[in-house]
Each structure stands twice: as C-alpha cells, then as structure tokens.
Scaffold this active site. Structure first.
Site, short mmCIF file in Angstrom:
data_model
loop_
_atom_site.label_atom_id
_atom_site.label_comp_id
_atom_site.label_asym_id
_atom_site.label_seq_id
_atom_site.Cartn_x
_atom_site.Cartn_y
_atom_site.Cartn_z
N LYS A 12 0.85 -1.19 0.00
CA LYS A 12 0.00 0.00 0.00
C LYS A 12 0.89 1.24 0.00
O LYS A 12 1.78 1.37 0.82
CB LYS A 12 -0.91 -0.02 1.23
CG LYS A 12 -2.06 0.97 1.16
CD LYS A 12 -3.07 0.73 2.28
CE LYS A 12 -4.23 1.71 2.17
NZ LYS A 12 -5.25 1.47 3.19
N GLU B 63 -19.50 -4.00 10.02
CA GLU B 63 -20.33 -3.20 10.92
C GLU B 63 -21.38 -4.03 11.65
O GLU B 63 -21.68 -3.79 12.82
CB GLU B 63 -20.99 -2.07 10.14
CG GLU B 63 -20.03 -1.01 9.63
CD GLU B 63 -19.31 -1.40 8.35
OE1 GLU B 63 -18.41 -0.66 7.92
OE2 GLU B 63 -19.64 -2.47 7.77
N ARG C 269 -25.54 -0.85 7.36
CA ARG C 269 -25.41 -2.30 7.18
C ARG C 269 -25.62 -3.07 8.47
O ARG C 269 -25.65 -4.30 8.47
CB ARG C 269 -24.04 -2.61 6.58
CG ARG C 269 -23.88 -1.99 5.20
CD ARG C 269 -22.62 -2.39 4.51
NE ARG C 269 -21.45 -1.80 5.11
CZ ARG C 269 -20.22 -1.89 4.60
NH1 ARG C 269 -20.02 -2.58 3.50
NH2 ARG C 269 -19.21 -1.32 5.18
#
Length: 611
Positions: free
Chosen positions: A273, A357, A385
C-alpha cells in the site's frame, strides 16, 4: 500518455506506463485530495487487467471502490483528474454514469464477488460472451459478505476471475521452503500451459476423465499437506498465487491464463500500500484518505485543527480513564473516528473488527449484556449495514450500547455513497433508541458522557465530519431549546444546521422579519411540546434538516401537530428531498440542495408572505 491499444504494448512499455500512472496519481491527489495509498498499490494490477480485458465489454467490479484511480486514467479520463472529487467533476469511486468501463458503483465494501457473480449468471442466461472480474482489496475481505459471495461463486461453475489484492490483511502466510518452491513451480508458464493441454486431452474420453480425477485427488492431497492454500480451492476456485502484485508482466500472463479457464479463478496478489511514493509507503494509514498535500514531502497543506471526530476520541479517552467498563469499537476506521489515542492508551479495551459493521454492533450487544459499556464509532453511511443488529440484538433487549455516529449529514467530496443522510430515519424508527444531536464540541462532550453514564438502553450520538461553526454553546442534552426569540416564523433544526438556521434568522432580521429559532437536542425522543408551544405563537413553521425527506423529523412534527389539533400552521420542510446528492464541499452541497442560510431565509419569507 495512454497507448491506444493496451493489449499491444510491450512488457517494457507496460512497466514505463505503471511509473507514469503512479506519478500522475500522486500529482493529482496532492492537489485535489483523495485516496492515495490504496491506489498506488494496485497500479500494476490495473494495467495488467487493461492489457488482457476489454473493459468496455468485459465487466470489472471494484471492491473497495477507492482503488480505481489508475482505471479512470486508463479509460480516457486523465484530462479530468484535476476535477477529482470536486463539484461536477470526477467521482473518487467507480460511477457507471461517468464511463461504460465503470461496471458498477462501489462506495462501500465486500460486495464485489456477489455483484460479479450476478453479472456472470446474467451472461449465462443471456447466452452472451464476456469476462467478469472482481477486484477485492484494502480490507474488503474483512467483511462477511465477501465470504458469502466467494462461497457461492466457487460452487457456481461460472467463468469468473476474482483478484485478491492482499496488502496486509489477515491472511495466513505460507511457511517453509518447500511450500514456497511448490507455489513457484505451479505458477510457471510452462506448467500452466501443460495443465491446460492436460485438461483438454483427459476430458476427451471417459478413461481420460477417470485418470484426471485420480491425478487431481492425488495432487490435491499433496497441496493440502504442504501449501495450506486450500480454503479457496475448497470453495471451488482454481487458485493462483500468492504472486508479486507489482510485476505487471507476470500478472498479465497469469490473467491471460485465467481468462482462458472455464471456471471460477482466484488470483492472489501481494502488494504494498502506497507503493512508489515513500511518504505513503512509510505511513499508508495516514495516506489512505488525504487532503491536498506537498508532493515533495507529503506534508498536509491544510491544517484542519480540531474536529468532531477528534473531540469524540478525546472524550472517550477521558471516560476510559474514569471508568474501567468503557470500551471502544470501530469498523476499520480507527483514525477516521478519532480513536488512535484510545487504541494506544487502552489497547485491551479497543477493538477494530474490520469492515464488519454488523459484527461490530452484534459484538457490542454481547458486551452490553455482560455489563460492559461498548461505544461503537461507525460512520453513518456504514452503520446502515448493521440495521438488523440494532433491532434484533440491541433494541429488543434494551441493551446499553452507545453508537458514535460519525459523518452524520453531508460528508463532502466522497459523494452519495458516503453522505450520512439516512440515519435520522432509520435510528429514530428503532423502539427505545435515544438519538442525541450535538451542534458544538461542548455539546458532543456532554452528550457522549450522558450517553455512557446516564442512559440505560441503546443511544446514538450523531455528529458531522469536520469542525464546528459559529454556534459553540451548550443548550441541553435531550428535548428542545429556544435559542433565539421571534414572532413571525419558527425555524426548527438540529445538529450543525443550527448555524444555517441562525444565519437565516439574521438575514430575515435585516429584511424586517423576526424569526424564532428552536434547536432540537435530540430527535428521539422528540420534544413536540416545545415545538408546538412555539408554533402556536408564530403560526408559521420551517423545519430545516440535512437528511432525506422520507421519514424526516419535519414530517414527524407535522403529524404530531395534526394529532394534537394544532390547526392553521403554515409549514415548510427544508431538506435534501428524496434523491442522492453528488460530491462536492459541504458548503457547496448545502447551497445546491437549498439548505444553507440563504435558502432557509428564502423559504421562511415564502411562508411568511402566505399570510
């Protein structure tokens, strides 16, 4: 910069193109802000995909969507990159309305395999011929939906390619020299060619198919014992990897092979990354989502100072120092929710569950049932969600779960997938849920403390992205407060839109009109008594909100006034309407949607002039 036919470029040209793309992404994001580190990590994979597939016809579904910048440049949008995330400009996420090569919208996470499988099955039903790819990465595999999709896709038999961009998530590494050697051998081009021919020959006769089944079982037993990569193959995928995700030419060859296979394929790539930009490689989390910065050293150009998120984190640390039963939960947003310091000072009471979540809220329910006080800090748009868990696991039992609902209201440049404009509706609909709406840092500190120490059931504290406005007072915890007297019209609002309401009242005063401003400290419970008393005096009501119209507080107030027999009230609702709002700065979007001070003033004048 971009060659006309990417499938015809040489390996050397492909490597040079990757370098150019990386420079362009850093240059662009340094001026517009955006998601940097994740995009730098997938440059080679994106170029390889474009070399092998025709994305005007073939379907590429991103997961997560913020790793699509190289893809946008490669699809002739380089000239628009300076408008990235600006009002009317390019979105920071895939948007089908921008370009046909953006196969599907992708603002949340973990859904790409499910979506791609749907496309593949539609292809089969329609008898069409195109490839379907799902590009997973940057934490998408921490969400349970990804595994639901993988489980079904692997068993489907559909021709689908899943690219797993592994930049540090929790996947167990293969260990040992033998495992590494065998993994390298089975991905060599000559082995892949032999495997393809072998499958074709043995599949031609019944005897051949029997031989293939025997050799396949033998090979599988060896792989299970040595390679430890059987999870995806057990699901039904042909597994390729793990391989260097920054070797564009090797990735190209593997994707060409995967394209020819008539089965589900999973290509596992290892990436870095922030690859190619030292500041982002050193601190990938810091450069995940950034504002404009100096490209020479990575230093931020804008100093945002204190924000609602940082005040939330500071207050959480103070509460944790006073109470050993307070813990913090977040879903892959530790920095975004201001919990970095809490995580450092109270690591045993901090839980980052990944992009999950629903799990976060269900786990919080379990903690609350055992007399711990969990505070789950989740962005409003992502909390959607977990709605089932809010009802089933938390509310039915009346458990004391505290929700820090970050990014409530318009979130700005991330656009429609990230605006927190639905939580007023879905939180207020949950029986027993208290919803507190601070409009200043002082109110956030007081309301969070109240939610932790005084409330006994579920409670949400909703607050926006960014800093506070001119209103910096403390009115109360629940109920409603009259913060400005007036005789001609009553303006009711909550949260930081109070700043726009006060600005509207000032404009009205300049025009010789007197506006009463009522601030709701909570939307659940809703203090209709105070509102009704105020409206009886003015006879006119404007309810201003930074949320969608359906299920808004204004409609609830209107219904309650009718039920109470408060007749003759002239009412105007000022909100976002029933639409999705594009990306842009919050100031621009409030003006565009008609909920800024000038617009509220105009609507108030309309209701006053009605008589």
């Amino acid at each position: 910069m971009i060659p006309d036919c990417l499938n015809e470029i040489t390996d050397l040209q492909a490597r040079l193109l990757c370098d150019q793309l990386r420079e362009r992404i850093v240059d662009s994001v340094s001026r517009t802000g955006g998601h940097l580190a994740s995009n730098l990590g997938v440059v080679e994979a994106t170029v390889a995909i474009h070399r092998v597939f025709d994305l005007d016809t073939d379907r590429l579904v991103f997961d997560v969507g913020h790793q699509c910048y190289a893809h946008k440049i490669l699809t002739r949008r380089d000239g628009q990159m300076d408008s990235l995330r600006k009002l009317g400009g390019l979105s920071g996420f895939p948007k089908p309305r921008e370009h046909r090569a953006d196969a599907f919208i992708a603002g949340h996470a973990s859904n790409a395999v499910s979506v791609a499988l749907g496309m593949a099955r539609a292809r089969t039903i329609s008898g069409e011929d195109y490839s379907v790819l799902a590009m997973l990465g940057d934490g998408a595999m921490t969400g349970g939906l990804a595994y639901e999709g993988l489980s079904d896709a692997g068993q489907s038999g559909e021709q689908i390619v899943v690219i797993l961009n592994d930049n540090g998530m929790s996947i167990t590494k293969n260990v040992g020299g033998v495992a590494r050697h065998l993994a390298q051998q089975r991905l060599k081009p000559q082995y892949l060619r032999f495997k393809k021919v072998y499958r074709k020959v043995t599949g031609a006769t019944a005897v051949g198919r029997g031989v293939y089944r025997f050799t396949h079982r033998t090979k599988q037993a060896v792989k299970d014992a040595v390679l430890h990569c059987s999870m995806f193959e057990d699901m039904g995928f042909t597994y390729l990897g793990p391989v260097d995700g920054h070797d564009v030419n090797y990735l190209t060859r593997l994707l060409r092979y995967a394209k020819e296979l008539d089965c589900p394929v999973l290509l596992h790539i290892k990436t870095v990354k922030g690859k190619g930009y030292p500041p982002a490689e050193k601190e990938p989390d810091k450069f995940h989502g950034v504002g404009p910065f100096c490209r020479e050293n990575g230093a931020a150009l804008d100093s945002h100072g204190e924000s609602f998120s940082s005040v939330f984190g500071e207050t959480m640390c103070r509460l944790a120092s006073e109470r050993e039963d307070v813990c913090a939960i977040t879903a892959a947003m530790r920095s975004g929710t201001g919990l970095d310091r809490f995580a450092q000072e109270y690591p045993q009471r901090f839980f980052d569950v990944g992009i999950a979540e629903g799990h976060a809220v269900a786990m919080a329910a379990g903690m609350a049932k055992q007399r711990v006080i969990p505070v789950a800090a989740i962005y409003s748009t992502f909390l959607q969600r977990a709605y089932d868990m809010l009802i089933h696991d938390v509310a039915i039992q009346g458990l004391h779960v505290v929700l820090g609902v970050d990014r409530a209201g318009l979130s700005g440049e991330d656009g429609e997938t990230h605006h927190g404009v639905f939580d007023v509706n879905y939180l207020d609909s949950v029986p027993g849920m208290k919803v507190l709406c601070p409009a200043s840092f002082e109110e956030l500190r007081a309301m969070l403390r109240y939610a932790v120490e005084k409330v006994r059931g579920p409670v949400a504290v909703r607050y926006p992205k960014g800093g506070e406005g001119e209103y910096r007072s403390m009115c109360g915890i629940e109920g409603a407060s009259v913060i400005r007297p007036g005789t001609d019209v009553t303006i009711v609002t909550y949260g930081t839109i109070i700043n726009e309401a006060l600005a509207a009242a000032k404009r009205l005063e300049e025009k010789g009109r007197s506006a009463q401003v009522v601030k709701l400290n909570s939307t659940a419970p809703l203090d209709v008594d105070t509102v009704a008393a105020c409206v009886k005096k003015t006879g006119r009501l404007v309810v201003a909100e930074e949320c969608v119209d359906a299920g808004c507080v204004g409609r609830r107030i209107a219904a309650e006034l009718t039920l109470r027999g408060v007749d003759g009230v002239k009412l105007v609702l000022v909100n976002l309407g029933n639409r999705f709002v594009q990306h842009g700065t919050v100031t621009e979007l409030r003006a565009l949607c008609g909920i800024d001070g000038a617009s509220i003033c105009r609507r108030a004048l309309e209701v006053i002039e009605r008589g």
